[in-house]
Scaffold this active site. Structure first.
Site, mmCIF file in Angstrom:
data_model
loop_
_atom_site.group_PDB
_atom_site.id
_atom_site.type_symbol
_atom_site.label_atom_id
_atom_site.label_comp_id
_atom_site.label_asym_id
_atom_site.label_seq_id
_atom_site.Cartn_x
_atom_site.Cartn_y
_atom_site.Cartn_z
ATOM 1 N N GLU A 198 -7.624 -1.996 -6.659
ATOM 2 C CA GLU A 198 -7.708 -3.162 -5.767
ATOM 3 C C GLU A 198 -7.500 -4.462 -6.535
ATOM 4 O O GLU A 198 -6.820 -5.370 -6.054
ATOM 5 C CB GLU A 198 -9.066 -3.204 -5.045
ATOM 6 C CG GLU A 198 -9.311 -2.041 -4.084
ATOM 7 C CD GLU A 198 -8.436 -2.071 -2.832
ATOM 8 O OE1 GLU A 198 -7.662 -3.015 -2.642
ATOM 9 O OE2 GLU A 198 -8.516 -1.106 -2.043
ATOM 10 N N ARG A 202 -4.210 -6.728 -5.545
ATOM 11 C CA ARG A 202 -4.463 -8.024 -4.890
ATOM 12 C C ARG A 202 -4.438 -9.186 -5.889
ATOM 13 O O ARG A 202 -3.713 -10.164 -5.688
ATOM 14 C CB ARG A 202 -5.810 -7.999 -4.174
ATOM 15 C CG ARG A 202 -5.843 -6.903 -3.122
ATOM 16 C CD ARG A 202 -7.051 -7.007 -2.218
ATOM 17 N NE ARG A 202 -7.335 -5.702 -1.643
ATOM 18 C CZ ARG A 202 -7.893 -5.510 -0.466
ATOM 19 N NH1 ARG A 202 -8.235 -6.525 0.282
ATOM 20 N NH2 ARG A 202 -8.129 -4.292 -0.017
ATOM 21 N N ASP A 331 -0.502 7.693 -0.779
ATOM 22 C CA ASP A 331 0.539 6.770 -0.288
ATOM 23 C C ASP A 331 1.337 5.944 -1.301
ATOM 24 O O ASP A 331 2.515 6.184 -1.543
ATOM 25 C CB ASP A 331 -0.035 5.845 0.800
ATOM 26 C CG ASP A 331 -1.359 5.164 0.419
ATOM 27 O OD1 ASP A 331 -1.803 5.322 -0.715
ATOM 28 O OD2 ASP A 331 -1.937 4.466 1.288
ATOM 29 N N GLU A 463 0.704 -1.536 7.857
ATOM 30 C CA GLU A 463 1.763 -0.563 7.535
ATOM 31 C C GLU A 463 2.838 -0.404 8.617
ATOM 32 O O GLU A 463 4.026 -0.257 8.298
ATOM 33 C CB GLU A 463 1.158 0.811 7.217
ATOM 34 C CG GLU A 463 0.379 0.852 5.904
ATOM 35 C CD GLU A 463 -1.001 0.215 5.973
ATOM 36 O OE1 GLU A 463 -1.493 -0.008 7.113
ATOM 37 O OE2 GLU A 463 -1.593 -0.071 4.925
HETATM 38 C C1 DMJ Z 1 -3.728 -2.734 1.398
HETATM 39 O O1 DMJ Z 1 -4.675 -3.149 0.479
HETATM 40 C C2 DMJ Z 1 -2.555 -2.083 0.727
HETATM 41 O O2 DMJ Z 1 -1.480 -2.029 1.594
HETATM 42 C C3 DMJ Z 1 -2.861 -0.691 0.241
HETATM 43 O O3 DMJ Z 1 -1.729 -0.050 -0.285
HETATM 44 C C4 DMJ Z 1 -3.399 0.143 1.368
HETATM 45 N N1 DMJ Z 1 -4.452 -0.499 2.097
HETATM 46 C C5 DMJ Z 1 -4.368 -1.885 2.449
HETATM 47 C C6 DMJ Z 1 -3.779 -2.169 3.803
HETATM 48 O O4 DMJ Z 1 -3.986 -1.263 4.770
#
Ligand code: DMJ
Length: 574
Positions: A198, A202, A331, A463
């Protein structure tokens, strides 16, 4: 008489004060000459100071050094901190990042929609500023801030996540407030337990893209400072980082919920783009080495049916269980394979190979067609399929779309079709509020519907809209803009509250129950992708930029151009 006496006294007084004055001047001059000698002397003790004027015959050489041989300023980690040239980087872009006119579309209707999205961003930002400034996220119902425990005591996640969105939207007062907060209040000396993933997507991603877009040094120095703090997470027997790191002490450990102390594929597999850029900016190869090591291990290890399970031991380097998913836990690993290839100016052949063979394995084992004709990605548990698709997996429409051009040419159309089908399925899951559930199923008679109550929430995730944006850029089929507009209207109707935007607990009921959280990814991703969807393609053109998994744009690294530029600079200097 008395007047003569007075005159004498006055004279003596005058003489005295003249004497004092003279002595004072002398002491002052003595002090001054001492000071000058001291300063002059100090010059000789300076190691290689900029104050030292080079001898005339050295002048041309020092110019050449300053232009192209700047590998001289070395920090304590061996990084050359003065090699990256922002001007050179800008010259190597194919197009201006903000387009001709900030991507303003000529069609008035589309422009009106784009303005609406900008208004939503301003509303979300203003409320964050008013009620939660400096906290990580806004709680729009209770009108306060939320810190949470994902970022190890780092603050201002919504600010860092918003920098580039504000900038591309031309919300300059807001952007300047955000920049000032980074300058004055972003404290990286925190001592808490952070999610490596995270913080990377971010904070590192947000600061990197803010730097590349604006050239403001503060973003670069902050991101390099933060990057160093993440390095100890890689001190494991395999070099596969653990999920949690204490930003102060550097100790790291695995998530308590991850079986047998394992690391998560989507976490250690989602560092590549940012870490390569950290190496670019610092000229310190260490960051690239760390992620290349992860890549090497994953490339070498035996894969069940060519698939990558979600859990891996950072100690033995073996898979811990055979659960495969294109949604949560897996993912963005796949996303970063194709994006690493694209970001390397299509030179990273390993990333390319790994991406296309992973995609083949996914198609062979996970991609399914529902009785109603919807294409979806199921989850795989050691060979048994779970006919469920997470909202998170809906990014894969866009991913398969952007990768369509670089596989074998005969499969180009196939990949574009697959991307469109997945995006269509995800759109189908957005009903009846026109917002979608966290996970939807294709068994028990359901078609892209959440059958469990616990899967019915929507937390402002991006998404599905992300895939609309990519599919729009790739095909210009107007339906993607229409679907995006549906989402705007639904967000306005169901998620907008008096003091910001909130997630909702059930997408199947129109009487909304709000979760009281304006996620920072709503500002960095959902609103940015919507804005890009209604903009011309020349705003952040895909020829020059890849988006990290938090939608922070990172530039494609044109090594050969950068080298040519350096050579040219050198020639000019000589
Ligand atoms: C975001 O922090 C990013 O897209 C991450 O890859 C997956 N989760 C959240 C959004 O849903």
């Amino acid at each position: 008489g008395p007047s003569l006496l007075l005159l004498k006294k006055t004279k003596t007084k005058k003489n005295k004060s003249a004497f004092i004055c003279q002595t004072g001047k002398f002491v002052f001059l003595l002090f001054l000459s001492g000071l000058v000698t001291l300063c002059f002397g100090a010059l000789f003790f300076l190691p290689d100071s900029h104050l030292k004027r080079p001898k005339d015959q050295d002048l041309s050489r020092s110019r050449a050094e300053s232009v192209s041989e700047r590998a001289t300023v070395v920090d304590h980690h061996g990084a050359d901190t003065d090699t990256f040239s922002y001007a050179k980087f800008k010259r190597c872009l194919l197009k201006p990042p903000l387009g001709r006119d900030y991507g303003k579309p000529s069609d008035p209707n589309t422009n009106e929609r784009r303005e609406k999205v900008k208004e939503m961003m301003k509303f979300a930002w203003d409320n964050y500023k008013l009620y939660a400034w400096g906290k990580n996220e806004l709680r729009p119902l209770t009108r306060n801030g939320h810190l949470g425990n994902m970022f190890g005591g780092l603050k201002g996640a919504s600010i860092i996540d918003s920098l580039d969105t504000l900038y591309i939207m031309g919300l300059m007062d807001e952007y300047n407030d955000a920049k000032e907060w980074v300058q004055t209040s972003l404290d990286l000396n925190s001592n808490g337990e952070a999610s490596l993933f995270e913080v990377n997507i971010r904070y590192v991603g947000g600061l990197l893209s803010a730097y590349y877009l604006t050239g403001e040094e503060v973003f670069k120095s902050k991101v390099l400072e933060l990057g160093e703090k993440l390095l100890p997470a890689f001190n494991t027997p395999t070099g596969i980082p653990r999920g949690v790191i204490n930003l102060g002490s550097g100790t790291s450990w695995s998530w308590g919920w991850a079986s047998a102390g394992s690391s998560i594929l989507a976490e250690f597999g989602t560092l590549h783009l940012e870490f390569v850029h950290l190496s670019e900016l610092s000229a310190n190869p260490i960051y690239t080495e760390k992620v290349m090591n992860i890549r090497k291990l994953l490339n070498k290890i035996e894969k069940p049916h060519g698939l990558y399970p979600n859990f891996l031991s950072p100690v033995s380097g073996n898979w811990v269980q055979h659960h495969v998913s294109i949604g949560g836990l897996g993912d963005s690993f796949y996303e970063y394979l194709i994006k690493s290839f694209l970001m390397s100016d299509k030179t990273d052949g390993d990333a390319k190979k790994m991406y296309y063979s992973a995609l083949e394995a996914i198609e062979a084992n996970l991609v399914q067609k529902s009785p109603g004709g919807l294409t979806y990605m199921a989850e795989w548990r050691g060979g048994i399929l779970d006919h469920k698709m997470g909202h998170l997996a809906c990014f894969s429409g866009g991913m398969i779309g952007i990768g369509a051009d670089d596989g074998v040419p005969e499969k180009r159309q196939h990949y574009l079709d697959l991307a469109a089908e997945i995006t269509h399925t995800c759109h189908e899951s957005y009903t009846p509020t026109k917002l979608g559930p966290e996970a939807f199923r294709f068994d028990g008679g359901g078609e892209a519907t959440a059958t469990r109550l616990s899967d019915r929430y929507y937390i402002l995730r991006p998404e599905v809209i992300e895939s609309y944006m990519y599919m729009w850029r790739l095909t210009h089929d107007p339906k993607y803009r229409e679907w995006g507009w549906e989402a705007v209207e639904a967000l306005e109707q169901h998620c907008r509250v008096e003091a910001g935007f909130s997630g909702i607990r059930d997408v199947y009921t129109t009487t909304a129950s709000h979760d009281n959280m304006q996620q920072s990814f709503f500002l960095s991703e959902t609103l940015k992708y919507l804005y890009l969807l209604f903009s011309d393609d020349d705003l952040l053109p895909l020829e020059d930029w890849v988006f990290n998994t938090e939608a922070h744009p990172l530039p494609i690294i044109r090594k050969s151009c950068l080298q040519d530029e350096a050579t040219q600079d050198k020639t000019v200097a000589e």
